[in-house]
Design an enzyme around this catalytic site. Structure first.
Site, short mmCIF file in Angstrom:
data_model
loop_
_atom_site.label_atom_id
_atom_site.label_comp_id
_atom_site.label_asym_id
_atom_site.label_seq_id
_atom_site.Cartn_x
_atom_site.Cartn_y
_atom_site.Cartn_z
N LYS A 5 0.87 -1.18 0.00
CA LYS A 5 0.00 0.00 0.00
C LYS A 5 0.91 1.23 0.00
O LYS A 5 1.94 1.24 0.70
CB LYS A 5 -0.88 -0.04 1.26
CG LYS A 5 -1.94 1.05 1.32
CD LYS A 5 -2.81 0.90 2.58
CE LYS A 5 -3.94 1.91 2.62
NZ LYS A 5 -4.81 1.73 3.81
N SER A 17 -9.77 1.71 2.83
CA SER A 17 -8.87 2.49 2.01
C SER A 17 -7.83 1.64 1.26
O SER A 17 -7.24 2.13 0.30
CB SER A 17 -8.13 3.51 2.87
OG SER A 17 -7.27 2.86 3.80
N SER A 58 -9.99 -0.64 7.02
CA SER A 58 -9.36 -0.44 5.70
C SER A 58 -8.64 -1.64 5.11
O SER A 58 -8.26 -1.61 3.94
CB SER A 58 -8.39 0.75 5.76
OG SER A 58 -9.11 1.95 5.72
#
Lengths: 483, 484
Positions: free
Chosen positions: B76, B151, B175
């Site tokens: 990420k 997210s 997330s």
């Protein structure tokens, strides 16, 4: 109207840790800009603070030295505000739960006045960097070497009533942190900084007046001047019917004034909240006990010992202990005799160190560590005073030579023929000569003008280049003149 | 090759049936083929990947490899990667090349993993749909008109589309789990303090936790094994031994007590979602688990507490993005305030600014007690509720998200309805607990995620339950068309 000043001081003492409070970067002063700032100090994305244990030990040491509570649980909070030299946009500090609270410090204001000042709290925090506004073609430079340097902010109660008391408090504190080895006390380099909260009120009134906070007073002399200026300014404002504005003021040493920096309304809302990156700081009883067991002899304790062991007055003792090196020097000198009465000898040593030696040091702007006259050289001199080889007056001459040319007292006395004349036969003979050449004065003296006695002593000293033992001269002169 | 799990790839690599260079090349080819459509990756690190793959092959040849050696991964874009752009999907960090590796990155590097690139995400991890990215929205590989969740949407979509066998994510309020659920994969949010946060760009420090995303629980176990552990650079990481997560994967479930929370199955939940989760419960019951009805009375407090605490911390955490030292700086600032105001106004997206404003407000003088302090009290109560619950159950089973993947743009105008998609995940972060989402069926051809919540440091148990479930079901083996 008679006014009373109320003063509280906030001192930022930079802790002498090797690395920063939340990173491993070095703290040494004077490095090239931004060479002592790591990713953590730069506030890089993703970095986290890790508390330096050494800073905690130092804060605890301070707390124990002022008889304060060293809290078993304290909390780091974030103080949020934007400034270019504050990399993270917040300063990590302690707010609601400081590590040290409720201590006290005894101060000696002058020879006859002592006072105890409460220290409300002392907390750990990180320093910010520095903004540099010169030599950047109209731009500002940022040096983050200082960012993250550990500070202990020490907050006194508003218990001082004059600039003189404030300075006495500050000096006592300054001595203490250096004894504890937690701060080098260098005020020029900003290792020991002071903000003064000052207000005035009509004498006898209990309610405090509106206060101002004066920043940037970085020497004892400036603290005194800035506070006195601020007291006078506030009294003038009030007496001319004005009101004091609660504000932050800046001391301008060049002009010896304080001027407004920002009003309270413009103050930041710091939005303090506990720093989620740091767990509450928890100290065990064992940790606190271990710190306590390693405390050095404190200035106060040393002062008391000097009074009992050496028979010094409280004031003399306080002066000697104000600087640990000075106290050590004194003890080395005072320990140097087995022959003489120790208390008499120590008192003589104290007088010499605080008198002639200090005067010479001051004149040449030297620290005791840089004294050209070592403790053993001074001892050599004092020994000759004690055994009456030389008089105190001659000793001053010898001291001067020691200071300028070195050597030892015995050689100088011998070389310059300064040995004291104590032989009463010789002194009597010399007195006879003096009396013989001053018949008029003798007659006047004998007719009641006793003040002339000094004249005869002077003549004797002149005749012997000061070498005659003053006590002996006095005694024998009296006998001769009165006889 | 991309249909294998990480565990299978590890075996193939070590038996030398395949090598890392060809495996890596295969995934890079898939990324080239699909990334323009799905927009999973912000940065593709092809060159670095090939270097790492060669190195991995050499290690395997020399017998110096570890289980993850040669396996591709994407991080990420919230994890700092030395020498590689690290953007947090924000214009603010569009030009930011991290000068150091996050601890998680460095651990996975040392384990020999091959970095394919940096995954798209909601800006600064704020969002539940991956629509808040400066680099554009990520599309759900199951239906490209839908969101992948957020997210960690890029990470989840990339794993689901088999553009990588594994990915890292972070989870502040769901997330990792919610995008895992919406994308039909497995994701684990570890106990707070289990995985180092150093080098993970902070959103809400007391809630953020990094974790793995992969197609199976077993793969997550492999990844967590390396990611977890105390880090002297993170004061909130916990000094506690990391258990062998693989060793307990096959433990029997007999006697396992599974809690079903009354409040989680209220009338708001669709019948189809309810049935899907009950079906999971029934499957586990057949394995010897017992089902227990429980209540978490303060469930309704989670969302308001979260949306005070997280913004409060974010407002402070994001202060460092000021245009002074790195990142975006506005053109020609006329003074310091202008520099701050415009750099932040132009550099941050809408949702980030909304949360900074909320956070600044709740910490302000006069409001702190009413909001921040109150929210912290709620947090404590939520934590206590869970602790009470764990006296009578070992794990809690719930939907991960109330719905399957929703349409792109469907909730962007309505922050509250967006926030509601995290209603089952937020409390887990507030209480610092581990939570896992696993594929549990389909509704209208869209994946359903089931969430398992355990007590602190029970990751091994969660992985064990999910693994056993995955031995009995095929949901995790389903792939979107583009991976077939």
């Amino acid at each position: 109207m008679e006014w009373e000043a109320v003063i509280g001081l906030e001192v930022h003492a930079q802790l002498s840790t090797k690395s920063k409070i939340f990173s491993g970067a070095a703290t040494a002063y004077g490095a090239l800009p931004n060479t002592q700032a790591c990713f953590i100090d730069l506030g890089m994305p993703g970095v986290l603070p890790v508390l330096n244990k050494e800073a905690v030990v130092m804060a605890a040491r301070f707390g124990l030295a002022i008889g304060a509570r060293v809290e078993k649980r304290s909390v780091f909070a974030r103080k949020n505000y934007f400034y270019p030299d504050l990399p993270k946009g917040y300063q990590i500090s302690q707010f609601e739960h400081p590590i040290v609270s409720q201590g006290k410090l005894d101060i000696i204001v002058d020879e006859n006045t002592t006072k105890t000042i409460e220290i409300i709290r002392a907390h750990l925090e990180e320093d910010a960097g520095k903004s540099l506004h010169e030599n950047f073609q109209g731009m500002s430079g940022i040096d983050l070497n200082r960012a993250g340097t550990p500070l202990l902010e020490i907050v006194s109660a508003p218990e001082m009533r004059s600039a003189k008391e404030a300075v006495a408090y500050l000096k006592t504190l300054h001595t203490l942190v250096r004894y504890l080895g937690i701060c080098d006390g260098n005020m020029q380099e900003g290792s020991f900084r002071c903000d003064a909260n000052v207000s005035v009120r009509p004498k006898g009134q209990e309610k405090l007046g509106t206060r101002t906070e004066t920043k940037n007073v970085n020497s004892f002399r400036f603290v005194e001047k800035a506070i006195n200026y601020e007291i006078e300014r506030q009294i003038q404002v009030l007496e001319s019917g004005g009101k004091i504005v609660q504000e932050t003021r800046l001391y301008d040493a060049d002009k010896n004034i304080t001027r407004s920096m920002r009003a309270k309304e413009d103050a930041n809302d710091y939005r303090y909240f506990p720093d989620p990156d740091l767990l509450p700081l928890v100290l065990s009883d064992e940790f606190i006990a271990a710190v306590k067991s390693q405390l050095p002899e404190l200035p106060q304790e040393k002062a008391e010992r000097f009074q009992t062991q050496y028979g010094l007055s409280a004031y003399d003792a306080m002066n000697l202990i104000s600087d640990m090196a000075l106290a050590d020097y004194f003890e080395t000198v005072a320990a140097g005799t087995a022959k003489h009465d120790q208390k008499t000898y120590a008192k003589l040593a104290a007088n010499w160190i605080m008198g002639d030696l200090s005067a010479f040091l001051n004149k040449e702007n030297k620290e005791i560590g840089q004294s050209p006259v070592s403790a053993s050289q001074l001892q050599g001199l004092l020994n000759r005073i004690m055994d009456n080889t030389i008089s105190g007056k001659i000793a001053k001459t010898v001291f001067e030579t020691l200071w300028e040319a070195g050597g030892n007292a015995d050689e100088i006395i011998k070389q310059k023929g300064l040995i004291q004349i104590t032989d009463s036969t010789l002194i009597n003979a010399l007195i006879d000569e003096v009396i013989a050449v001053h018949p008029e004065q003798v007659a006047e003296y004998r007719s009641g003008k006793e003040k002339l006695f000094g004249f005869f002593v002077g003549q004797m000293m002149k005749k012997t280049q000061g070498k005659a033992n003053p006590d002996e001269v006095n005694k024998l002169l009296k006998t001769k003149l009165n006889g | 090759m991309h249909q294998y799990t990480l565990a299978e790839l590890s075996r193939l690599l070590h038996s030398k049936a395949i090598n890392s260079v060809e495996l890596t090349q295969h995934y890079l080819n898939r990324i080239k083929q699909y990334n323009t459509r799905l927009n999973c990756l912000i940065t593709i690190t092809e060159e670095e990947a090939m270097v790492q793959a060669k190195k991995a092959d050499a290690c395997i040849q020399q017998g110096k490899s570890m289980p993850l050696t040669g396996i591709p991964i994407i991080h990420k874009d919230i994890f700092c990667t030395q020498g590689i752009k690290t953007t947090c999907a924000s214009k603010m960090l569009d030009n930011f090349i991290a000068p150091y590796d996050a601890t998680v990155v460095s651990k996975l590097n040392i384990a020999g993993m091959v970095l394919l690139g940096k995954a798209n995400m909601d800006e600064f991890a704020m969002g539940s749909s991956n629509e808040n990215s400066f680099y554009g929205q990520v599309k759900n590989p199951w239906d490209e008109t839908r969101v992948p969740g957020g997210s960690s949407g890029g990470s989840a979509a990339a794993v689901a589309a088999r553009l990588t066998p594994s990915a890292t994510g972070t989870d502040t309020g769901g997330s990792i789990r919610q995008p895992a659920a919406l994308s039909g994969i497995t994701g684990l949010k570890p106990t707070y303090g289990r995985v180092s946060r150093y080098g993970m760009i902070a959103y809400a420090s007391s809630l953020d936790q990094g974790g793995p995303l992969a197609t199976t629980a077993e793969d997550c176990a492999y990844l967590l094994q390396t990611m977890a552990g105390f880090d002297p650079y993170d004061s909130t990481s916990v000094e506690r031994e990391v258990p062998d997560y693989l060793a307990t994967l096959n433990n029997p479930l007999k006697g396992l007590r599974i809690g079903l929370v009354k409040e989680y199955f209220s009338e708001g939940l669709s019948a189809a979602m309810r049935e899907a989760i009950y079906a999971v419960a029934k499957t586990l019951e057949k394995e010897g688990a017992t089902l227990v009805d429980i209540s978490l009375k303060r469930t309704a407090l989670s969302m308001p507490a979260y949306y005070v605490i997280a913004p409060a911390e974010c407002s402070s955490n994001l202060s460092r993005f000021d245009g002074v030292r790195y990142g975006y700086r506005c053109e020609n600032p006329h003074d310091l305030n202008d520099l701050y105001a415009r750099s932040r106004q132009e550099g941050f997206g809408e949702e980030v600014k909304r949360r900074i404003l909320i956070g600044t407000y709740v910490l302000s003088a006069g409001y702190y007690d009413a909001y921040y302090l109150k929210a912290q009290q709620c947090r404590r109560l939520i934590h206590d509720d869970f602790q009470d619950a764990f006296k009578s159950v070992d794990v809690i089973l719930s939907p991960t998200s109330p719905t399957t993947a929703f349409k792109l743009g469907e909730k962007t105008k309505d922050p509250i309805s967006m926030y509601l998609s995290d209603q089952y995940t937020l409390a887990v972060n507030l209480a610092g607990l581990p939570g896992l989402s696993m594929p549990a069926g389909f509704i209208d051809n869209l994946p359903v995620g089931a969430q398992l919540i355990g007590n602190h440091f029970t990751e091994a148990r969660l992985l064990n339950i999910a693994h056993r479930y995955q031995q009995l079901t095929n949901w995790h083996k389903q792939m979107p068309a583009l991976a077939e």
